[in-house]
Design a protein around this motif. Structure first.
Motif, PDB file in Angstrom:
ATOM      1  N   ARG A 222       0.846  -1.192   0.000  1.00 53.85           N
ATOM      2  CA  ARG A 222       0.000   0.000   0.000  1.00 53.85           C
ATOM      3  C   ARG A 222       0.884   1.245   0.000  1.00 53.85           C
ATOM      4  O   ARG A 222       1.995   1.223   0.536  1.00 53.85           O
ATOM      5  CB  ARG A 222      -0.912   0.017   1.219  1.00 53.85           C
ATOM      6  CG  ARG A 222      -1.776  -1.235   1.357  1.00 53.85           C
ATOM      7  CD  ARG A 222      -2.727  -1.141   2.520  1.00 53.85           C
ATOM      8  NE  ARG A 222      -3.307  -2.444   2.836  1.00 53.85           N
ATOM      9  CZ  ARG A 222      -4.263  -2.646   3.734  1.00 53.85           C
ATOM     10  NH1 ARG A 222      -4.760  -1.611   4.411  1.00 53.85           N
ATOM     11  NH2 ARG A 222      -4.720  -3.859   3.963  1.00 53.85           N
ATOM     12  N   ARG A 224       0.681   5.414   0.895  1.00 57.56           N
ATOM     13  CA  ARG A 224      -0.082   6.523   1.464  1.00 57.56           C
ATOM     14  C   ARG A 224       0.313   7.804   0.750  1.00 57.56           C
ATOM     15  O   ARG A 224       1.494   8.159   0.680  1.00 57.56           O
ATOM     16  CB  ARG A 224       0.163   6.631   2.974  1.00 57.56           C
ATOM     17  CG  ARG A 224      -0.649   7.731   3.646  1.00 57.56           C
ATOM     18  CD  ARG A 224      -0.677   7.520   5.147  1.00 57.56           C
ATOM     19  NE  ARG A 224      -1.420   6.300   5.478  1.00 57.56           N
ATOM     20  CZ  ARG A 224      -1.223   5.579   6.579  1.00 57.56           C
ATOM     21  NH1 ARG A 224      -0.284   5.941   7.433  1.00 57.56           N
ATOM     22  NH2 ARG A 224      -1.948   4.511   6.812  1.00 57.56           N
ATOM     23  N   ASP A 227      -2.395  13.451   0.655  1.00 58.31           N
ATOM     24  CA  ASP A 227      -3.726  13.855   1.133  1.00 58.31           C
ATOM     25  C   ASP A 227      -4.329  12.853   2.111  1.00 58.31           C
ATOM     26  O   ASP A 227      -5.479  13.002   2.527  1.00 58.31           O
ATOM     27  CB  ASP A 227      -4.669  14.070  -0.052  1.00 58.31           C
ATOM     28  CG  ASP A 227      -4.908  12.791  -0.867  1.00 58.31           C
ATOM     29  OD1 ASP A 227      -4.356  11.729  -0.498  1.00 58.31           O
ATOM     30  OD2 ASP A 227      -5.638  12.864  -1.875  1.00 58.31           O
ATOM     31  N   GLN A 229      -4.960   9.677   1.458  1.00 56.94           N
ATOM     32  CA  GLN A 229      -5.530   8.542   0.750  1.00 56.94           C
ATOM     33  C   GLN A 229      -4.502   7.409   0.670  1.00 56.94           C
ATOM     34  O   GLN A 229      -3.301   7.655   0.539  1.00 56.94           O
ATOM     35  CB  GLN A 229      -5.959   8.954  -0.658  1.00 56.94           C
ATOM     36  CG  GLN A 229      -6.556   7.824  -1.488  1.00 56.94           C
ATOM     37  CD  GLN A 229      -6.779   8.215  -2.943  1.00 56.94           C
ATOM     38  OE1 GLN A 229      -6.407   9.320  -3.357  1.00 56.94           O
ATOM     39  NE2 GLN A 229      -7.379   7.330  -3.714  1.00 56.94           N
ATOM     40  N   THR A 230      -4.968   6.181   0.728  1.00 57.44           N
ATOM     41  CA  THR A 230      -4.088   5.020   0.588  1.00 57.44           C
ATOM     42  C   THR A 230      -4.532   4.206  -0.612  1.00 57.44           C
ATOM     43  O   THR A 230      -5.723   3.912  -0.782  1.00 57.44           O
ATOM     44  CB  THR A 230      -4.118   4.148   1.850  1.00 57.44           C
ATOM     45  OG1 THR A 230      -3.688   4.918   2.967  1.00 57.44           O
ATOM     46  CG2 THR A 230      -3.190   2.946   1.709  1.00 57.44           C
ATOM     47  N   VAL A 231      -3.573   3.831  -1.463  1.00 52.23           N
ATOM     48  CA  VAL A 231      -3.867   3.001  -2.625  1.00 52.23           C
ATOM     49  C   VAL A 231      -3.086   1.702  -2.496  1.00 52.23           C
ATOM     50  O   VAL A 231      -2.027   1.646  -1.859  1.00 52.23           O
ATOM     51  CB  VAL A 231      -3.504   3.718  -3.946  1.00 52.23           C
ATOM     52  CG1 VAL A 231      -4.312   4.983  -4.109  1.00 52.23           C
ATOM     53  CG2 VAL A 231      -2.019   4.029  -4.016  1.00 52.23           C
ATOM     54  N   GLU A 292      -2.790  -0.907  -9.966  1.00 45.43           N
ATOM     55  CA  GLU A 292      -3.558  -0.460  -8.807  1.00 45.43           C
ATOM     56  C   GLU A 292      -4.739  -1.385  -8.582  1.00 45.43           C
ATOM     57  O   GLU A 292      -5.342  -1.895  -9.534  1.00 45.43           O
ATOM     58  CB  GLU A 292      -4.036   0.978  -9.002  1.00 45.43           C
ATOM     59  CG  GLU A 292      -2.934   2.005  -8.877  1.00 45.43           C
ATOM     60  CD  GLU A 292      -3.464   3.421  -8.724  1.00 45.43           C
ATOM     61  OE1 GLU A 292      -4.439   3.609  -7.953  1.00 45.43           O
ATOM     62  OE2 GLU A 292      -2.903   4.328  -9.364  1.00 45.43           O
TER      63      GLU A 292
END
Length: 394
Positions: A222, A224, A227, A229-231, A292
Motif C-alpha cells: 500500500r 499513502r 492527502d 488517501q491510501t492506494v 492499482e
C-alpha cells in the motif's frame, strides 16, 4: 515475486562446499568401496497419509481457516473441469458458520491428506513469510517522491508455454520483440537507466528506492499519498529475469555477515551507503511491474488464485506440486523460535522464489508487525495437501 525472507532464505539454503581431505592410511582407496550404486528414482511428490499423521490437526482452530477456504471455493467454482471440487465446495457453503468440530468432520470425511515429499524422499522444506508493506508516495514527481512505480510496459511479451507444449504447463516466457525474434526483456539496470522511456507507465512515485525494492520482493503493498488517501499496488508482471538476493550479494562482497543480511540489516547498510544503493539493487536483474487495486475494508491483496489473501491462513506455493486453491496443513515453528506453528492454510499464491515440493511462504498480513514476523521467518516444516478423492494429480 513473493517472499520477504527469500533475501536470507536463499543464503541459508545454499549448500556449503564439499571439503575433501587428503588421502591418509586410515582411508581405504575408493576402488575398495565397490561399484557405484544405481541411482534411485525420485520420490513421488504426493504420498498418501492418514489424518493421525498430521501433528496438531486436532488442536487447530479450523474455524479461523474457514473464510480462507470459502475464498478458494469462489475461485475453484469457476473451474468446471474439476467436478470433485464442485461437490465439496457446494457442501462447504451450506456449512458456513459451523463450529470447529463440524469443520473438522467435514474435512476428514471429504478429503484425503497427501504428504508433500521431496525428490530425495525427505519431507522437510523451507517455510518463509511475506507481508503487505506501507510506503509513502505521490501522483506527481517532486521531492522526496522521486522513485517511479511502473505498470506493465506495452512491449513486454508474456507467453504461456503450456499452450504450446502441455509438458511446459505452469511455465511462461517473458521477453520482447527485436525484429521478428523474441529476445530477453530489459534487466533492472536497463529499465532504471532509461526511466524516461517509461514515463507513460508510471503509477506513482515513492520516496525510498530500497522500500520500493522490498515492495517488488513482496509482490504487493500500500502507498499513502500526501492527502491521506491510501492506494494498493498489486503484482502485475515481471521482466522474466531470475531473482538475485541482494543479501547474498552483500555477504559475497564481505559487506555483511550472514546473520546481518536480513531486511533490517540491508536497510541499515543502505542508510550508511546511499551512493551505492543503486549499484546494489541493480545486482538483482529481476524487475516487478504493478497495477492499482481497490482496498476493500480489511481484505488482503489478491494472490495468484485471484482471491484476497487471509493473514496467517494463506500461503504461496509451487503450483507444480500443491494445486492452487487446495487446503494445506502446515507444520513448522514460529519465526526465530522452536514454538510449534501448526495450522490449516490455503494455497492461494505463488512467487518467483517459491520453488520446490516442500516450500511455502506464509502471508502474515499488513504493516510493520506483519513485516517483523515475515522478515524473521526462515523455518523448516512439513506440508500435507488435502484433496477430494479423485482430485490428486496423476
Amino acid at each position: 515475486m513473493r517472499c520477504c525472507s527469500a533475501l536470507v532464505g536463499r543464503l541459508r539454503r545454499a549448500a556449503p562446499p564439499v571439503l575433501r581431505p587428503p588421502s591418509c592410511p586410515a582411508c581405504p582407496p575408493c576402488a575398495a568401496a565397490g561399484p557405484a550404486s544405481t541411482p534411485q528414482p525420485a520420490a513421488k511428490p504426493l504420498q498418501a497419509a492418514r489424518w493421525s499423521d498430521l501433528p496438531g490437526w486436532n488442536d487447530d482452530d479450523l474455524a479461523a481457516a474457514w473464510p480462507a477456504f470459502l475464498q478458494s471455493c469462489r475461485a475453484l467454482a469457476k473451474r468446471p473441469q474439476w467436478p470433485q471440487w464442485q461437490a465439496v465446495c457446494d457442501e462447504a457453503r451450506g456449512l458456513n458458520g459451523a463450529a470447529t468440530a463440524g469443520i473438522r468432520r467435514f474435512f476428514e470425511s471429504r478429503f484425503q491428506p497427501w504428504l508433500l515429499t521431496n525428490p530425495d524422499a525427505t519431507t522437510s522444506g523451507l517455510i518463509t513469510g511475506y507481508y503487505e508493506p506501507l510506503l509513502h508516495g505521490a501522483r506527481t514527481r517532486a521531492k522526496p517522491f522521486l522513485q517511479p512505480v511502473l505498470g506493465v510496459p506495452p512491449d513486454l511479451l508474456n507467453i504461456d508455454l503450456g499452450a504450446v507444449l502441455p509438458d511446459l504447463k505452469n511455465m511462461r516466457l517473458r521477453g520482447r520483440l527485436q525484429g521478428n525474434r523474441v529476445v530477453p526483456y530489459f534487466s533492472r539496470a536497463e529499465i532504471t537507466a532509461h526511466e524516461k522511456d517509461y514515463l507513460d507507465r508510471v503509477l506513482l512515485y515513492v520516496d525510498d528506492p530500497v522500500e520500493l525494492f522490498f515492495l517488488q520482493v513482496q509482490g504487493s503493498g500500500r502507498v499513502r499519498l500526501p492527502d491521506g488517501q491510501t492506494v494498493r499496488l498489486a503484482y502485475a508482471d515481471q521482466n522474466g529475469h531470475p531473482y538475485q538476493s541482494i543479501g547474498r550479494v552483500l555477504v559475497d562482497r564481505g559487506e555483511l555477515s550472514l546473520e546481518q543480511a536480513s531486511m533490517a540489516g540491508i536497510k541499515q547498510w543502505a542508510r550508511a551507503n546511499p551512493g551505492r544503493v543503486n549499484d546494489l539493487l541493480n545486482a538483482n536483474p529481476s524487475y516487478v511491474f504493478f497495477r492499482e487495486q481497490p482496498i476493500n475494508g480489511s481484505d488482503g491483496p489478491s494472490g495468484a488464485l485471484g482471491v484476497a489473501l487471509t493473514p496467517e491462513r494463506s500461503i504461496a506455493v509451487d503450483p507444480r506440486y500443491a494445486p492452487l486453491g487446495a487446503p494445506v496443513f502446515l507444520s513448522t515453528s514460529q519465526p526465530d523460535s522452536t514454538t510449534p506453528l501448526r495450522r490449516l492454510v490455503l494455497a492461494q499464491d505463488t512467487g518467483g522464489a517459491i520453488r520446490g515440493v516442500v516450500r511455502a511462504d506464509l502471508f502474515w498480513g499488513f504493516g510493520a508487525q506483519a513485516g517483523n514476523q515475515a522478515g524473521r521467518m526462515k523455518q523448516q516444516g512439513q506440508m500435507w495437501v488435502l484433496l477430494p478423492p479423485g482430485a490428486a494429480p496423476k
